[in-house]
Design an enzyme around this catalytic site. Structure first.
Site, PDB file in Angstrom:
ATOM      1  N   ASP A  18      40.961  36.471  31.090  1.00  0.00           N
ATOM      2  CA  ASP A  18      40.996  36.577  29.629  1.00  0.00           C
ATOM      3  C   ASP A  18      40.107  35.522  28.971  1.00  0.00           C
ATOM      4  O   ASP A  18      39.951  34.418  29.486  1.00  0.00           O
ATOM      5  CB  ASP A  18      42.445  36.416  29.148  1.00  0.00           C
ATOM      6  CG  ASP A  18      42.619  36.849  27.702  1.00  0.00           C
ATOM      7  OD1 ASP A  18      41.880  37.759  27.263  1.00  0.00           O
ATOM      8  OD2 ASP A  18      43.485  36.279  27.009  1.00  0.00           O
ATOM      9  N   GLY A  19      39.533  35.880  27.840  1.00  0.00           N
ATOM     10  CA  GLY A  19      38.789  34.898  27.047  1.00  0.00           C
ATOM     11  C   GLY A  19      37.310  35.203  26.870  1.00  0.00           C
ATOM     12  O   GLY A  19      36.585  34.400  26.283  1.00  0.00           O
ATOM     13  N   ARG A  22      36.326  35.458  23.001  1.00  0.00           N
ATOM     14  CA  ARG A  22      36.300  34.155  22.320  1.00  0.00           C
ATOM     15  C   ARG A  22      35.134  33.303  22.809  1.00  0.00           C
ATOM     16  O   ARG A  22      34.530  32.563  22.040  1.00  0.00           O
ATOM     17  CB  ARG A  22      37.639  33.424  22.547  1.00  0.00           C
ATOM     18  CG  ARG A  22      38.720  33.886  21.591  1.00  0.00           C
ATOM     19  CD  ARG A  22      40.086  33.454  22.058  1.00  0.00           C
ATOM     20  NE  ARG A  22      40.518  34.240  23.198  1.00  0.00           N
ATOM     21  CZ  ARG A  22      41.475  33.862  24.040  1.00  0.00           C
ATOM     22  NH1 ARG A  22      42.068  32.699  23.883  1.00  0.00           N
ATOM     23  NH2 ARG A  22      41.827  34.645  25.031  1.00  0.00           N
ATOM     24  N   ARG A  31      30.789  39.893  21.165  1.00  0.00           N
ATOM     25  CA  ARG A  31      31.819  39.864  22.201  1.00  0.00           C
ATOM     26  C   ARG A  31      31.300  40.404  23.536  1.00  0.00           C
ATOM     27  O   ARG A  31      31.654  39.909  24.602  1.00  0.00           O
ATOM     28  CB  ARG A  31      33.039  40.691  21.761  1.00  0.00           C
ATOM     29  CG  ARG A  31      33.834  40.099  20.624  1.00  0.00           C
ATOM     30  CD  ARG A  31      34.969  41.039  20.227  1.00  0.00           C
ATOM     31  NE  ARG A  31      35.841  41.347  21.360  1.00  0.00           N
ATOM     32  CZ  ARG A  31      36.850  40.572  21.745  1.00  0.00           C
ATOM     33  NH1 ARG A  31      37.142  39.477  21.095  1.00  0.00           N
ATOM     34  NH2 ARG A  31      37.587  40.904  22.799  1.00  0.00           N
ATOM     35  N   SER A  63      42.785  46.889  30.701  1.00  0.00           N
ATOM     36  CA  SER A  63      44.159  47.390  30.637  1.00  0.00           C
ATOM     37  C   SER A  63      44.186  48.767  29.968  1.00  0.00           C
ATOM     38  O   SER A  63      43.248  49.161  29.264  1.00  0.00           O
ATOM     39  CB  SER A  63      45.049  46.412  29.855  1.00  0.00           C
ATOM     40  OG  SER A  63      44.798  46.512  28.469  1.00  0.00           O
ATOM     41  N   ASN A  66      43.605  48.367  26.475  1.00  0.00           N
ATOM     42  CA  ASN A  66      42.251  47.993  26.036  1.00  0.00           C
ATOM     43  C   ASN A  66      41.433  49.197  25.559  1.00  0.00           C
ATOM     44  O   ASN A  66      40.419  49.026  24.867  1.00  0.00           O
ATOM     45  CB  ASN A  66      41.482  47.264  27.148  1.00  0.00           C
ATOM     46  CG  ASN A  66      41.986  45.857  27.443  1.00  0.00           C
ATOM     47  OD1 ASN A  66      41.889  45.372  28.576  1.00  0.00           O
ATOM     48  ND2 ASN A  66      42.522  45.178  26.443  1.00  0.00           N
ATOM     49  N   SER A 194      50.802  40.261  29.569  1.00  0.00           N
ATOM     50  CA  SER A 194      50.040  41.396  29.031  1.00  0.00           C
ATOM     51  C   SER A 194      50.025  42.615  29.967  1.00  0.00           C
ATOM     52  O   SER A 194      48.967  43.199  30.229  1.00  0.00           O
ATOM     53  CB  SER A 194      48.611  40.962  28.679  1.00  0.00           C
ATOM     54  OG  SER A 194      48.631  39.921  27.725  1.00  0.00           O
TER      55      SER A 194
HETATM   56  C1  IPE Z   1      44.716  41.226  29.242  1.00  0.00           C
HETATM   57  O1  IPE Z   1      43.998  40.648  28.222  1.00  0.00           O
HETATM   58  C2  IPE Z   1      43.916  42.348  29.855  1.00  0.00           C
HETATM   59  C3  IPE Z   1      42.776  41.945  30.681  1.00  0.00           C
HETATM   60  C4  IPE Z   1      42.437  40.713  30.958  1.00  0.00           C
HETATM   61  C5  IPE Z   1      42.014  43.037  31.220  1.00  0.00           C
HETATM   62  P1  IPE Z   1      44.151  41.121  26.705  1.00  0.00           P
HETATM   63  O2  IPE Z   1      43.180  40.300  25.940  1.00  0.00           O
HETATM   64  O3  IPE Z   1      44.026  42.585  26.606  1.00  0.00           O
HETATM   65  O4  IPE Z   1      45.649  40.696  26.387  1.00  0.00           O
HETATM   66  P2  IPE Z   1      46.331  40.349  25.004  1.00  0.00           P
HETATM   67  O5  IPE Z   1      45.955  41.432  24.043  1.00  0.00           O
HETATM   68  O6  IPE Z   1      45.794  39.019  24.564  1.00  0.00           O
HETATM   69  O7  IPE Z   1      47.792  40.273  25.295  1.00  0.00           O
HETATM   70  C1  IPE Z   2      39.173  39.716  28.684  1.00  0.00           C
HETATM   71  O1  IPE Z   2      38.600  39.085  27.601  1.00  0.00           O
HETATM   72  C2  IPE Z   2      38.458  40.974  29.065  1.00  0.00           C
HETATM   73  C3  IPE Z   2      39.160  42.203  28.699  1.00  0.00           C
HETATM   74  C4  IPE Z   2      40.351  42.276  28.191  1.00  0.00           C
HETATM   75  C5  IPE Z   2      38.472  43.440  28.938  1.00  0.00           C
HETATM   76  P1  IPE Z   2      38.915  39.499  26.098  1.00  0.00           P
HETATM   77  O2  IPE Z   2      37.932  40.530  25.681  1.00  0.00           O
HETATM   78  O3  IPE Z   2      40.338  39.860  25.941  1.00  0.00           O
HETATM   79  O4  IPE Z   2      38.599  38.130  25.367  1.00  0.00           O
HETATM   80  P2  IPE Z   2      39.435  37.482  24.197  1.00  0.00           P
HETATM   81  O5  IPE Z   2      40.828  37.320  24.682  1.00  0.00           O
HETATM   82  O6  IPE Z   2      39.319  38.391  23.018  1.00  0.00           O
HETATM   83  O7  IPE Z   2      38.757  36.162  24.004  1.00  0.00           O
HETATM   84 MG    MG Z   3      42.019  38.792  25.470  1.00  0.00          MG
END
Ligand code: IPE
Ligand code: IPE
Ligand code: MG
Length: 277
Positions: A18-19, A22, A31, A63, A66, A194
């Site tokens: 995750d991240g 950001r 992004r 997910s 997503n 998550s």
């Molecule tokens: C969890 O991250 C899913 C993946 C890393 C693929 P999300 O960014 O979707 O989770 P939430 O929305 O912060 O709970």
């Molecule tokens: C994780 O990063 C990748 C996926 C969920 C596909 P994010 O896209 O959720 O990144 P943040 O949490 O918005 O920073």
């Molecule tokens: Mg995320």
């Protein structure tokens, strides 16, 4: 220096990567660029895990929830997934890695399926490490699928209702064919699951890293494993008796607390001891 004991490795590691978004936003970028950088981290961590001798690595890449993100982001993620599979194909096959995928794979677009399916087949007999990509994956959805399978077997008369147990349910979960996760890491600073591997998480050790996924390095992986190795997994049983530590002559000290997080902190900043008596 981080010490990782070779004889006490988690056999199955799951990572909630995750991240990415950001990471990009902090740099004033789109992004999608965070996702691109994130796929470089995937390469790094797969290599590091393979070199360490980790038997199974499950990466939460996308997910079921997503799909509700903006179409442009979803499309870019699917394109990056395709590029990842194409560029890693040779390395996966040459390094004894079995590439697997779990989740609602029927929802994935053809651009992904046409590279994912052949690689799954070609690598199916590799035995060094199983790399599982969780794609269009949800832990609740997986539990519901397994329950539906059992219900069908009961309805067909091939299974008795009393055989619906935690074991028969477990046996129908694709995420757990490599065993329960021993260690689950989440990057990005959030302390939540998550919808990842819910059923298998029962006794997993959790490690939350504040680093955003694109910045996650081999060093961070070793740190997570070292933290895992400092913990006592009790599985509901009684733990080893706490050993008094001799601080200096005549004084007896115990670790600051027997609570998991605190004793982990104690180990990180060792020696942190509270004198008693
Ligand atoms: C969890 O991250 C899913 C993946 C890393 C693929 P999300 O960014 O979707 O989770 P939430 O929305 O912060 O709970
Ligand atoms: C994780 O990063 C990748 C996926 C969920 C596909 P994010 O896209 O959720 O990144 P943040 O949490 O918005 O920073
Ligand atoms: Mg995320």
């Amino acid at each position: 220096m981080i010490y990782v004991e070779a004889n006490n490795l988690p056999s199955h590691i799951g990572i909630i990567m995750d991240g990415n978004g950001r990471w990009a936003q902090l740099r004033g970028r789109e992004r999608v660029e965070g996702h691109r950088e994130g796929s470089k981290a995937v390469r790094r961590i797969v290599r590091a895990a393979r070199r360490l001798g980790i038997r199974a690595l499950t990466l939460y890449a996308f997910s079921e929830q997503n799909w509700a993100r903006p179409e442009l982001e979803v499309d870019a993620l699917m394109q990056l997934l395709r590029e990842f599979l194409l560029s890693e194909r040779d390395e996966i096959l040459e390094n004894g890695i079995r590439l697997n995928a779990i989740g609602n794979l029927g929802r994935l677009p053809a651009v992904v399926r046409t590279v994912l399916d052949p690689l799954r087949n070609e690598s199916a007999t590799r035995e060094e490490m199983t790399l599982t990509l969780a794609l269009s994956y949800g832990g609740r959805e997986e539990i519901a699928d397994a329950a539906r399978d059992l219900a069908r077997e009961v309805a067909a008369g091939t299974l008795r209702p009393e055989d619906v147990t935690e074991h028969t349910l477990h046996a129908r979960m694709p995420s757990l064919t490599v065993g329960d996760p021993d260690l689950v890491i989440r990057t990005g600073g959030e302390r939540r699951i998550s919808n990842f591997l819910l059923y298998g998480l029962a006794y997993a050790e959790l490690h939350f890293a504040d680093v955003l996924w694109p910045d996650f390095t081999e060093h961070d992986l070793y740190e997570a494993i070292a933290s895992f190795q400092r913990r006592e997994r009790r599985f509901g049983l009684v733990g080893k008796p706490a050993e008094p530590i001799l601080a200096s002559e005549g004084e007896v000290a115990t670790p600051a607390s027997t609570d998991g997080a605190a004793s982990e902190k104690a180990a990180e900043n060792a020696p942190v001891l509270r004198l008693v008596g």
